[in-house]
Enzyme design. Structure first.
Site, PDB file in Angstrom:
ATOM      1  N   GLU A 441       0.466  -1.440  -0.114  1.00  0.00           N
ATOM      2  CA  GLU A 441      -0.045  -0.465  -0.229  1.00  0.00           C
ATOM      3  C   GLU A 441       0.909   1.057   0.126  1.00  0.00           C
ATOM      4  O   GLU A 441       0.207   2.436   0.587  1.00  0.00           O
ATOM      5  CB  GLU A 441      -1.102  -0.184   1.386  1.00  0.00           C
ATOM      6  CG  GLU A 441      -2.174  -1.164   1.153  1.00  0.00           C
ATOM      7  CD  GLU A 441      -3.030  -0.753   2.297  1.00  0.00           C
ATOM      8  OE1 GLU A 441      -2.885   0.076   3.022  1.00  0.00           O
ATOM      9  OE2 GLU A 441      -4.306  -2.136   1.732  1.00  0.00           O
ATOM     10  N   ASP A 442       1.681   1.751  -0.204  1.00  0.00           N
ATOM     11  CA  ASP A 442       2.963   1.747  -0.516  1.00  0.00           C
ATOM     12  C   ASP A 442       2.668   3.469  -1.236  1.00  0.00           C
ATOM     13  O   ASP A 442       3.196   4.414  -1.525  1.00  0.00           O
ATOM     14  CB  ASP A 442       4.641   2.185  -0.146  1.00  0.00           C
ATOM     15  CG  ASP A 442       4.770   1.648   1.298  1.00  0.00           C
ATOM     16  OD1 ASP A 442       3.634   1.644   2.027  1.00  0.00           O
ATOM     17  OD2 ASP A 442       5.980   1.560   1.065  1.00  0.00           O
TER      18      ASP A 442
END
Length: 859
Positions: A441-442
């Site tokens: 999820e970066d």
């Protein structure tokens, strides 16, 4: 093992103490040398063993142990210098994992400094111990500095970067350490320190430092070619004997000289190899790779690994829906039905090999074939991947970055590369690993904060380092480079989720995390059928565990109610009361007692799994039309006793959602659903018309002939309103979806003027192998009292028989350690008795408490 090589675990005889200068009287006792039960360990376990902290898994005790994370600690042991058999004998200390900011001192001299929990270290100490003293006794100290303090200091020392960290504080970005230790929305804040993986003393003249294989299975699967490698550590060149074994049979062998770089390699070819297949598609066959290092006729060291041969492809092809995303193993398209894995413990050394195996065997029991190791945890130990290899579980491995914008200063990049390279080398022999992903999820952080990301035109990695999203360099340049160099050909994906530069929520490409149920817009879970993507690698719904687990963490009986401080404290999810309460309120009639609410939460989670797995697996479709390639629930497990999205709790007690996934993921699974009629946005009215669909999904590789029966049963009476639709000799297509029936429902005309369930069964060889029941939504509008449920214990069969006079929703047997149920959380219709195998029940009196939706029995 040759006598020339010895490996001595430094497991016992350790002591520890507070290394700080603080003279606080309340903590003075902790500063004395205290015994360590064994290494691996972390300081919280040793403080707990010595009675200096309360159990942080009980009540509110997590708060009472926070101080331990802010202290420096030192561990000490002693060992004797091994006898040297020759002048060429070497001695090394091996540290498989030091958590995290560690300074290692041997006999007063610093021999190692480490600031990365994930990097193993080997230190040659030959001269240090031989020159130390004539006594032969050596003192080994490891100073562990506070990861909280040091992490914050590192962040401050690099102000050029914009630090963003969701879930926890930005200080975690200053430490290469498991992110979840700083707390997550399912886990406590327990920031550990200590020798978290084994420490060994090794003595040798020559040793095999690494043994690995690179292989390719040809497209028609008729042969496999490749190269076997050994990297040695030896003061003089020798030779290596390679073997590939199929049990006791040697199927390939070769003798190869070690070159001047200490490497030996040989090519090989196998005709008609038995390949490794994932669970449900074939045998997970493995061979043994053996290497023996010789000097002359003397064997110096022997190493072996189990390996498997398979073609693993990530299929990303343009199609009418966008771009596909699914796995093809040995030319077979494989639908990935599985789970996300978080670390199984807050205190990792407490996890045993047996517990790892028990966790992963649940995957097979639940008809799951893929597990995703989430990027906020750790690279798991060998036993995890070994068990996945053995059981045929596909592994999606994230690199260890999660929910943040990470820095890229030179020392950090160097550490990340060492970490990635070391762990890919450790893992590359496992056939179960079929993909690496750069992070968790970066890229959603990049989108949320509008960090610079020009995927289409900026292809210069050096420019990425100068942008506001410099970690792109890690995910799109550094990590794929390491994977390709160390494990050529293995699929790599820059992130989870990620879609080739498109928004991470784009359902037409890549994988997605579907959190608009629970998080985000909090869509009804009935909407999930229209909320899928090409591969759904995260989604979920919270639920309470069974009462046994709640009793295990409640230390004050007065706190055993829904809105107590202890219950709120144990649930780390943001807005958990509002979110879970909304889903329960929208779907079920509310009872205020504790156990009823617990049951409703479990039904909400179970129903979410039904709507997700059933409908998204339906989109597996057929070859060349794979709209959805996989579904991975968030999450399989817990790291402590809590309320979370886990479908199995910390004690390995299964929630009803586990069984819902298992039923929807059977090799042959029937599905039935009617058109969803939205009611939650206001002006709720019953629909006048609808349409229902029946289909079968198959992971079998051959066609199946089956009988499909569809019944129409009023909820009020349980008496079929018309004759069943019976479709005999129905041909079920292999490895895909077969649409069976579509019919309209007109609720203004008989016989559909009263609420009905639609029950579908799939029968093969005169045995019902799959069931599904569709209910009018929402369930709160239905009268489900007085169901005529009967539960009978069948002692001779070690089973429970369940029958009902009227359609019954969500029959749940209360589970606890020592009990095992073949199925749970079931729906039952009249005329279809359910016989459920059980273990741990000796008599009818031992049948645990059970309930169902709107159970109106007294007590």
């Amino acid at each position: 093992m040759s006598e020339s090589f010895s490996s001595q675990p430094l497991k016992n005889g350790w002591i520890f103490r507070d290394a700080g200068d603080d003279d606080d009287e309340e903590e003075e006792e902790a500063k004395q040398w205290l015994p360590v039960s064994q290494v691996p360990s972390v300081v919280h376990l040793d403080l707990l063993d010595n009675g200096l902290i309360p159990d942080p898994f009980i009540g509110l005790n997590e708060q009472k142990v926070e101080w331990a994370s802010h202290q420096d600690w030192v561990y000490r042991t002693t060992f004797w210098t091994p006898a040297s058999c020759s002048s060429d004998t070497r001695h090394s200390l091996v540290f498989e994992g030091l958590d995290t900011f560690a300074t290692v001192t041997l006999n007063g001299t610093v021999i190692l400094r480490s600031d990365n929990m994930f990097i193993p270290h080997r230190v040659d100490i030959t001269d240090a111990i031989l020159n130390h003293s004539t006594s032969g006794k050596n003192v080994l100290d490891i100073l562990f500095e506070s990861p909280v303090r040091r992490g914050r200091e590192v962040v401050k020392s690099h102000p050029e970067h914009r630090y963003i960290a969701h879930q926890t504080e930005v200080g975690r970005l200053g430490a290469r350490k498991a992110a979840y230790h700083w707390g997550w929305d399912w886990g406590p804040i327990l920031v550990t320190s200590g020798p978290w993986r084994p420490v060994r003393l090794e003595t040798y003249v020559g040793r095999i430092d690494d043994l690995w294989m690179q292989s390719t299975v040809v497209e028609d699967l008729s042969s496999c070619t490749g190269t076997l490698y050994v990297q040695t550590e030896s003061r003089s060149a020798g030779w290596v004997h390679f073997e590939l074994r199929d049990e006791a049979n040697i199927i390939f062998e070769a003798d190869v000289d070690v070159d001047t770089d200490g490497k030996a390699k040989t090519g090989f070819k196998l005709d008609n190899p038995t390949l490794w297949y994932p669970h449900g598609y074939g045998e997970p066959k493995r061979y043994e790779l053996v290497a023996k290092l010789f000097k002359g006729d003397t064997i110096l060291h022997e190493a072996s690994k189990k390996v498997g041969f398979r073609r693993a492809e990530l299929v990303q092809e343009k199609d009418e829906h966008g771009q596909s995303f699914y796995f093809r193993i040995n030319n077979i398209d494989v639908f990935a039905s599985g789970s996300n894995w978080i670390p199984g413990e807050s205190f990792l050394p407490r996890l045993t090999d047996e517990k790892y195996r028990d966790w992963l065997k649940l995957m097979i029991e639940g008809n799951q074939n893929m597990i995703r190791i989430w990027g906020g945890g750790v690279f798991e130990p060998e036993i995890f991947y070994e068990t996945c290899d053995e059981l045929g579980i596909l592994v999606w491995q994230d690199f260890l970055f999660a929910c943040a914008s990470y820095p890229t200063y030179p020392e950090y990049l160097e550490s990340v590369e060492q970490e990635a390279r070391a762990n890919v080398k450790l893992l590359r022999h496992h056939p179960s690993i079929v993909i690496y992903a750069g992070n968790n999820e970066d890229y959603q952080i990049q989108q949320t904060y509008n960090l610079t990301y020009d995927y289409d035109t900026d292809k210069d990695p050096n420019s990425w380092l100068k942008s506001s999203f410099p970690a792109r360099y890690i995910y799109e340049y550094l990590l794929p480079k390491v994977v390709e160099e160390e494990c050529p050909g293995l699929p790599y994906h820059p992130s989870s989720p990620w879609g080739g530069g498109k928004h991470t929520t784009d359902p037409t490409i890549g994988d997605i995390h579907q959190w608009d149920v629970w998080h985000g817009t909090m869509q009804p879970y009935q909407n999930l059928a229209s909320m899928g993507g090409r591969f759904v690698s995260e989604f979920g719904m919270e639920a309470y565990p069974h009462i046994h687990t709640i009793d295990a963490f409640i230390d004050n009986p007065d706190e055993k109610y829904l809105q107590s401080l202890t219950m709120d404290f144990r649930n780390k999810a943001r807005d958990h009361e509002r979110r879970l309460g909304s889903y329960i309120l929208q779907n079920f009639k509310i009872k205020q007692d504790f156990k009823s609410y617990l049951h409703l939460s479990q039904l909400a989670q179970s129903e979410t799994m039904v709507f997700a797995y059933r409908s998204w697996r339906r989109e597996w479709g057929q070859a060349k039309d794979r709209r959805c390639g996989g579904v991975l629930v968030w999450q399989l497990n817990d790291c402590w006793p809590t309320i979370s999205w886990a479908v199995v709790d910390y004690y390995l007690i299964k929630k009803p959602a586990f069984y819902a996934i298992a039923r929807a993921s059977q090799p042959l699974a029937i599905g039935v659903s009617r058109t969803y009629h939205e009611w939650v946005s206001g002006h709720a009215r019953p629909p006048k018309t609808s349409r229902f669909h029946v289909w079968v999904t198959s992971s079998r590789l051959e066609p199946v002939t089956a009988t499909v029966e569809i019944r129409y049963i009023p909820i009020a009476t349980g008496k079929d309103i018309k004759s069943a639709s019976i479709l005999q000799n129905t041909k079920i297509s292999p490895n895909g979806t077969t649409e069976i029936l579509t019919e309209p429902l007109d609720y203004t005309q008989p016989p559909y003027t009263e609420p009905i369930v639609i029950s579908a069964t799939l029968t093969v060889d005169k045995k019902i192998i799959s069931r599904d029941i569709d209910w009018p939504q929402p369930l709160k509008y239905l009268n489900l009292t007085d169901r005529g449920v009967n539960v009978e214990f069948l002692a001779d069969q070690s089973a429970i028989r369940v029958t009902a006079a009227k359609p019954t929703k969500g029959i749940v047997f209360e589970e606890r350690p020592g009990l095992w149920f073949e199925d749970n959380g079931i729906d039952v219709v009249p005329g279809d008795e359910r016989v459920i195998a059980v273990k741990g029940i000796g008599s009818a009196h031992a049948v645990p408490r059970w309930t169902y939706l709107e159970d109106d029995r007294e007590g």
